[in-house]
Structures are given as structure tokens and as C-alpha cells.
Design an enzyme around this catalytic site. Structure first.
Site, PDB file in Angstrom:
ATOM      1  N   ASP A  18       0.849  -1.170   0.112  1.00  0.00           N
ATOM      2  CA  ASP A  18      -0.107  -0.012  -0.138  1.00  0.00           C
ATOM      3  C   ASP A  18       0.999   1.354   0.047  1.00  0.00           C
ATOM      4  O   ASP A  18       1.962   1.238   0.646  1.00  0.00           O
ATOM      5  CB  ASP A  18      -0.770   0.062   1.070  1.00  0.00           C
ATOM      6  CG  ASP A  18      -2.125   1.048   1.214  1.00  0.00           C
ATOM      7  OD1 ASP A  18      -2.588   1.325  -0.136  1.00  0.00           O
ATOM      8  OD2 ASP A  18      -2.642   1.250   2.017  1.00  0.00           O
TER       9      ASP A  18
ATOM     10  N   HIS B 296       2.716   3.209  -9.036  1.00  0.00           N
ATOM     11  CA  HIS B 296       2.709   1.953  -9.359  1.00  0.00           C
ATOM     12  C   HIS B 296       3.973   1.138 -10.018  1.00  0.00           C
ATOM     13  O   HIS B 296       4.478   0.309  -9.598  1.00  0.00           O
ATOM     14  CB  HIS B 296       1.615   1.538  -9.948  1.00  0.00           C
ATOM     15  CG  HIS B 296       0.206   1.764  -9.517  1.00  0.00           C
ATOM     16  ND1 HIS B 296      -0.118   1.432  -8.268  1.00  0.00           N
ATOM     17  CD2 HIS B 296      -0.923   2.654  -9.637  1.00  0.00           C
ATOM     18  CE1 HIS B 296      -1.329   1.958  -7.838  1.00  0.00           C
ATOM     19  NE2 HIS B 296      -1.772   2.677  -8.955  1.00  0.00           N
TER      20      HIS B 296
ATOM     21  N   LEU C 264      11.659 -20.553  -3.774  1.00  0.00           N
ATOM     22  CA  LEU C 264      10.771 -19.756  -3.034  1.00  0.00           C
ATOM     23  C   LEU C 264       9.657 -19.828  -3.848  1.00  0.00           C
ATOM     24  O   LEU C 264       9.496 -19.985  -5.276  1.00  0.00           O
ATOM     25  CB  LEU C 264      11.320 -18.159  -3.474  1.00  0.00           C
ATOM     26  CG  LEU C 264      10.095 -17.064  -3.103  1.00  0.00           C
ATOM     27  CD1 LEU C 264       9.920 -16.969  -1.402  1.00  0.00           C
ATOM     28  CD2 LEU C 264      10.595 -15.712  -3.244  1.00  0.00           C
TER      29      LEU C 264
END
Length: 243
Positions: A2, A19, A113
Site C-alpha cells: 500500500d 505503481h 521460493l
């Protein structure tokens, strides 16, 4: 993740610039987790509620998602990272759906991962689709209603094959879960920071994990029970971290 819009506004830039800057923080987080041996990292990239944002911003986000997949998938594969996307993909353009499928196929055999991107995802949607699948199994005679328990229900959720997260991190100063992995976060440790996502670097991530490492996770037991278990095990270390 956020704070992209506010990061841009503070610099008198359009929200979309935030963004784009946030992609750099994604790359840093993925690289850090892969390097440190974290087994699973789930990033909430686009919620089912984010379609309410301005059309231009949504369009930029979809284009950024597509271009990032095109640029980063090969690198993820070379570093033994498995990529998957959770959420309702049917709302995405066919080109994006195809790119997601190709990236998942390429990295499916990797055992490093587990990188999960939640896109057009919502925790309530996840629970509802699990309930619908179980109802269909009952209707089809595969199971009985009385067979349904928490373990069976969880098996129908997204990420059923991964352990529940140990640590939830939210940047940008908000202190809520916002419809993210509602079932899976039942016993997850929560960490909130005012740092905006584009400014969230390796040092910020280490600060969050240091905070996590100082907590005692009891899972319904008493502190005394946990301490006695740690002593008998000869270690006070936490379980491997899954964020």
C-alpha cells in the site's frame, strides 16, 4: 503493498508513477526472500475491489502486470522461483491470462521460493469458491455434508498446498487486512508500517522480520508450555518464515 498513490502524490506525479516505482520494491522483496531462504511470499497486487478505481489507473495496472511478467519470468525461473497467480482470472484480457499460464508452466518445477501473486483476489471470494466446490461434491455424492471440517474446507482454498503465513506485512500506514487471505491469516502475526510501498526496501523488510522474531507464538498454548517445549527442543528459534 500500500502507498503507491500517495508516494506519487508527494512528488507531484501521477498515481501511475507510484505503481511503476512499486515494481522495484517487489523485485527487492523477492530477491531478499529468495536469498534468505523464505519458502513462500504472497503479494497482494490487485484486489477484487480495485476494479472500482479510475479506468485509466486500472488499465495501467493491467499493462504493468503484463510487462512485468514478460520481463521477470525468465529471471525468476533461472533463480529457481516458482510463480503462481491466485484469484479470478476470467476478468483479465486473454493476453494476460495466457502470459500468466505460460509463466506458471515455465516455473512449475522449481523448488525454491514460492512466489504467489494475488490478482483479482479477495478473501471472501476464496472462501465462497471453496464452499461452492464442497457443495458440488456433496451434490455429486462424493462426500457427505457431515464430512466437511476445517481441514477439508481448507483443501479447497487457494494455496491449500502451502502452510499458513507466519507474517503479514502491510505498508502505507493502514491497519487492516482488507480482504486478504482471510481464512489463512487466522494465526498469522500482523505487522503494520507507515512506510509507503515504493520506499519499502531490504532494511524495512528486515525490520519487520526482526519484530516478528521477538514475538512468542502460542497457538492456544500458555507461555509456560511454549517455553518448556523450546527448552526440551534445545532451541528457541522460530519456525521457517512464510510471509
Amino acid at each position: 503493498m500500500d502507498g503507491n498513490g500517495r508516494w506519487a502524490r508527494n512528488r507531484l506525479l501521477p498515481r501511475t508513477a507510484g505503481h511503476m516505482a512499486g515494481v522495484g520494491s517487489v523485485r527487492k522483496a523477492v530477491e531478499w526472500c529468495a536469498r534468505k531462504g523464505v519458502k513462500a511470499l504472497t503479494l497482494f497486487a490487485f484486489s477484487s475491489e480495485n476494479w472500482r478505481r479510475p479506468e485509466q489507473e486500472v488499465s495501467v495496472l493491467m499493462g504493468l502486470f503484463l510487462s512485468t511478467l514478460e520481463k521477470e519470468t525468465r529471471k525468476l525461473h533461472e533463480n529457481n522461483v516458482r510463480l503462481r497467480v491466485i484469484g479470478d482470472r476470467t476478468a483479465f484480457a486473454p493476453e494476460l491470462q495466457a502470459r500468466i499460464a505460460a509463466a506458471e508452466k515455465l516455473t512449475a518445477g522449481n523448488d525454491g521460493l514460492n512466489l504467489v501473486i494475488a490478482a483479482n483476489y479477495g478473501g471472501r471470494w476464496d472462501i465462497a469458491q471453496a464452499a461452492r466446490r464442497l457443495a458440488e461434491r456433496v451434490q455429486g455424492g462424493g462426500i457427505r455434508a457431515e464430512d466437511i471440517n476445517p481441514d477439508l474446507f481448507q483443501s479447497e482454498l487457494c494455496l491449500a498446498d502451502l502452510p499458513e503465513p507466519d507474517l503479514f506485512i502491510r505498508t502505507g500506514g493502514e491497519r487492516r487486512i482488507s480482504n486478504f487471505l482471510l481464512w489463512q491469516l487466522a494465526y498469522t502475526e500482523l505487522y503494520f508500517t507507515a512506510t509507503l510501498w515504493p520506499d519499502f526496501d531490504e532494511q524495512e523488510l528486515e525490520r519487520a522480520i526482526d519484530d516478528y522474531a521477538g514475538r512468542q507464538r502460542r497457538f492456544g498454548h500458555t507461555s509456560e508450555q511454549v517455553e518448556a517445549w523450546a527448552q526440551s527442543a534445545g532451541s528457541v528459534s522460530q519456525r521457517p518464515l512464510r510471509t
